[in-house]
Scaffold this active site. Structure first.
Site, short mmCIF file in Angstrom:
data_model
loop_
_atom_site.label_atom_id
_atom_site.label_comp_id
_atom_site.label_asym_id
_atom_site.label_seq_id
_atom_site.Cartn_x
_atom_site.Cartn_y
_atom_site.Cartn_z
CD GLU A 63 95.86 28.19 -9.28
OE1 GLU A 63 96.94 28.59 -8.77
OE2 GLU A 63 94.85 27.95 -8.60
CG ASP A 99 104.05 32.25 -3.71
OD1 ASP A 99 102.93 31.73 -3.62
OD2 ASP A 99 104.41 32.97 -4.66
#
Length: 265
Positions: A49, A60
């Site tokens: 990724e 995040d």
């Protein structure tokens, strides 16, 4: 079959889970991110990724936010991300971009899809795009042969899981904890139930992410999922290093530990 389909056909035949590794493009620099990703692949990552650094990364945690800030401060752009994808795909490993939706929309959905496919990328993971709002991406991804990796969470209803599974291709990303990304002392107790609920509505591969940081945890997840997804722990190897080589050495060691743990599961 897409490259991701072929990967999961192979890992299922080998009776093991796939190891998926995340790193942001441009962290600490574009060139260093390419070398770091190559290190992960050399030491056992099956699918990469490539993160697209974004200024408002709501999902995040502090580790990935810090890495993204470093990449953005260094001037990393979407074109740089595409070049990191090109370099990664040249290693012979399926490569997807993980990105919030705004950068794709700003570039133009079809243009982004075309550039990603031309670079050898095989799909997108879109944490803030749901299938109901993804008609443009559905059309563009199909036109350019790209996979659509959508997310489900423990809070997802059964109907939402079924809808997401139907729209997804490649694999489904099961976020095993409620909250932002980051390393955790133990894997989520919600993960096995979440995967079981997905198994009831689809036979597509399921990858579990958020929280895995060592081989023992990877082994736990590999026992019930098709893929173990690791991000923050890999990024931390580079954040904590005093120089590039130390970071690469730590990255190699962690990747080997994750892979070894999964193969013992």
């Amino acid at each position: 079959m897409s490259q991701i389909d072929e990967l999961f056909a192979r890992t299922r035949a080998e009776n093991r889970a796939a190891l998926v590794g995340y790193l942001p493009a441009g962290f600490p620099t574009v060139e260093q991110s390419v070398r770091a990703i190559a290190t992960m692949v050399e030491n056992g990552v099956d699918l990469v990724e490539v993160g697209l650094p974004y200024s408002d990364p709501v999902m995040d945690g502090p580790t990935i936010q810090s890495a993204a800030e470093t990449a953005l401060a260094a001037g990393t752009k979407v074109d740089d991300v595409i070049e990191v994808v090109r370099a990664t795909a040249a290693l012979g490993v399926p490569t997807v971009v993980m990105t919030y939706w705004n950068p794709v929309e700003r570039r133009g959905v079809d243009r982004f899809a075309q550039q990603l496919a031309e670079a050898g990328g095989v799909g997108l993971i879109t944490p803030d795009l749901i299938p109901d709002e993804g008609a443009d991406w559905d059309r563009a991804s199909r036109a350019h042969g790209l996979d659509r990796v959508y997310l489900v969470a423990p809070s997802s209803t059964d109907d939402r899981m079924a809808l997401t599974a139907e729209a997804a291709s490649g694999f489904i990303y099961a976020t095993a904890v409620m909250g932002v990304t980051g390393q955790r002392q133990e894997t989520s107790s919600l993960a096995p139930e979440l995967v079981a609920r997905l198994r009831a509505v689809t036979d597509k591969p399921v990858g579990v992410g958020l929280g895995v940081s060592n081989g023992a945890q990877a082994a736990e997840v590999a026992a019930f999922a098709d893929a173990v997804i690791v991000g923050s722990a890999l990024v931390r190897c580079l954040l904590d290093a005093t120089d590039e080589q130390q970071g690469l050495d730590a990255l190699a060691a962690l990747t080997r530990d994750l892979r070894a743990g999964m193969e013992r599961s």
